[in-house]
Design an enzyme around this catalytic site. Structure first.
Site, short mmCIF file in Angstrom:
data_model
loop_
_atom_site.label_atom_id
_atom_site.label_comp_id
_atom_site.label_asym_id
_atom_site.label_seq_id
_atom_site.Cartn_x
_atom_site.Cartn_y
_atom_site.Cartn_z
CG ASN A 80 -27.01 59.43 46.67
OD1 ASN A 80 -26.70 59.07 48.35
ND2 ASN A 80 -26.40 58.56 45.88
CG HIS A 121 -16.32 57.34 44.56
ND1 HIS A 121 -16.12 57.19 43.34
CD2 HIS A 121 -15.83 55.97 45.05
CE1 HIS A 121 -15.85 56.75 42.51
NE2 HIS A 121 -15.31 56.00 43.07
CD GLU A 164 -23.62 55.75 46.55
OE1 GLU A 164 -22.80 56.05 46.14
OE2 GLU A 164 -25.29 56.53 45.82
C1 GAR Z 1 -24.21 56.52 43.22
O1 GAR Z 1 -24.39 56.20 43.51
C2 GAR Z 1 -21.98 57.91 44.04
O2 GAR Z 1 -21.68 57.65 44.10
C3 GAR Z 1 -22.04 58.33 42.32
O3 GAR Z 1 -23.37 58.50 41.17
C4 GAR Z 1 -24.32 57.62 42.03
C5 GAR Z 1 -25.39 58.96 41.82
O4 GAR Z 1 -26.51 58.22 42.10
N1 GAR Z 1 -21.24 58.71 42.02
C6 GAR Z 1 -19.87 58.76 41.58
O5 GAR Z 1 -19.90 57.60 40.77
C7 GAR Z 1 -18.62 59.77 41.34
N2 GAR Z 1 -17.77 59.26 40.72
P1 GAR Z 1 -28.33 58.46 41.93
O6 GAR Z 1 -27.87 59.93 41.27
O7 GAR Z 1 -29.14 57.89 42.38
O8 GAR Z 1 -27.57 59.55 43.70
#
Ligand code: GAR
Length: 228
Positions: A45, A140, A205
């Site tokens: 992200n 989330h 996301e």
């Molecule tokens: C994402 O899926 C986000 O929604 C989740 O962590 C991941 C990070 O992905 N967040 C949570 O679960 C917060 N409770 P990334 O490191 O590839 O961006």
């Protein structure tokens, strides 16, 4: 509200999804919106924010990345584009408030207007939230209020849900409960496992986080939140 079905193609398969509110143009910020990103993991992200900012599509200045993990993938991503990063480990502090104080001081040092939790896996306390009231957003991987907590994707599969998605919300005291900014929904397939479903959720996301930043930035810049 007018909702339409959209499609993303991944390799040879495509999937339908729905986003609300529907995506429109990013807001323009001049000067650019100063954001601080908090991430504990791989940072895909975070990478999307870097990409959109570099392409000049999203008017953000990513002032700093803060992570709590020495080996988080997001660190490499920050280094590769020379975004300052700071590793702040919970275990180095006797109290959670001191850990959060270090984070707050770092964000203040970089003059951050909006704090973006992009895969931040630590629960934040009212101390932190009140220092950046209405200026912290979180992504989330579920359609909140369903599947709060740290294993949302797995929980949705185990529970036999047919539809899930992702949400961006303002951070308030109760975990994963602040007011929603944007959500995206998709179907869970019978043959989905955590890997396949995570992949599709991540693609959504990457769409809703930048637009939520744009919207939250607009509210902050227009002082809307302060006057609430
Ligand atoms: C994402 O899926 C986000 O929604 C989740 O962590 C991941 C990070 O992905 N967040 C949570 O679960 C917060 N409770 P990334 O490191 O590839 O961006």
């Amino acid at each position: 509200m007018n909702l339409s079905l959209n499609k993303i193609k991944i390799l040879d398969k495509s999937f339908n999804y729905i986003i609300s509110p529907e995506i429109s143009e990013f807001r323009k910020f001049s000067p650019k919106l100063k954001i601080g990103v908090l991430a504990s993991g791989n940072g895909t992200n975070f990478q999307e924010l870097i990409n959109l900012s570099e392409k000049g599509e999203l008017d953000v200045d990513i002032k700093v990345l803060i992570t709590n993990k020495d080996d988080a993938g997001c660190i490499k991503r920050a280094r590769s584009v020379k975004i300052p990063h700071k590793i702040i480990r919970g275990r180095d502090f006797l109290q959670k408030e001191l850990f959060e104080l270090e984070i707050v001081n770092t964000l203040i040092h970089y003059d951050v207007e909006l704090v973006v939790m992009a895969g931040w896996m630590k629960i934040v306390t009212p101390f932190f939230i009140n220092k950046f009231k209405n200026k912290i957003i979180n992504i989330h991987p579920s359609l909140l209020p369903a599947y709060k907590g740290g294993s949302a994707i797995n929980d949705s599969i185990l529970n036999g849900s047919k539809i899930t998605g992702c949400s961006v919300h303002f951070v308030e005291e109760e975990v994963d409960s602040g007011s929603l900014i944007m959500q995206a929904a998709l179907s869970i397939r019978d043959d989905d496992d955590i890997e396949s479903l995570s992949k599709r959720i991540h693609m959504l996301e990457h769409k809703i986080l930048p637009h939520s930043i744009s919207h939250a930035g607009y509210l902050i810049r227009s002082n809307f939140m302060e006057n609430c």
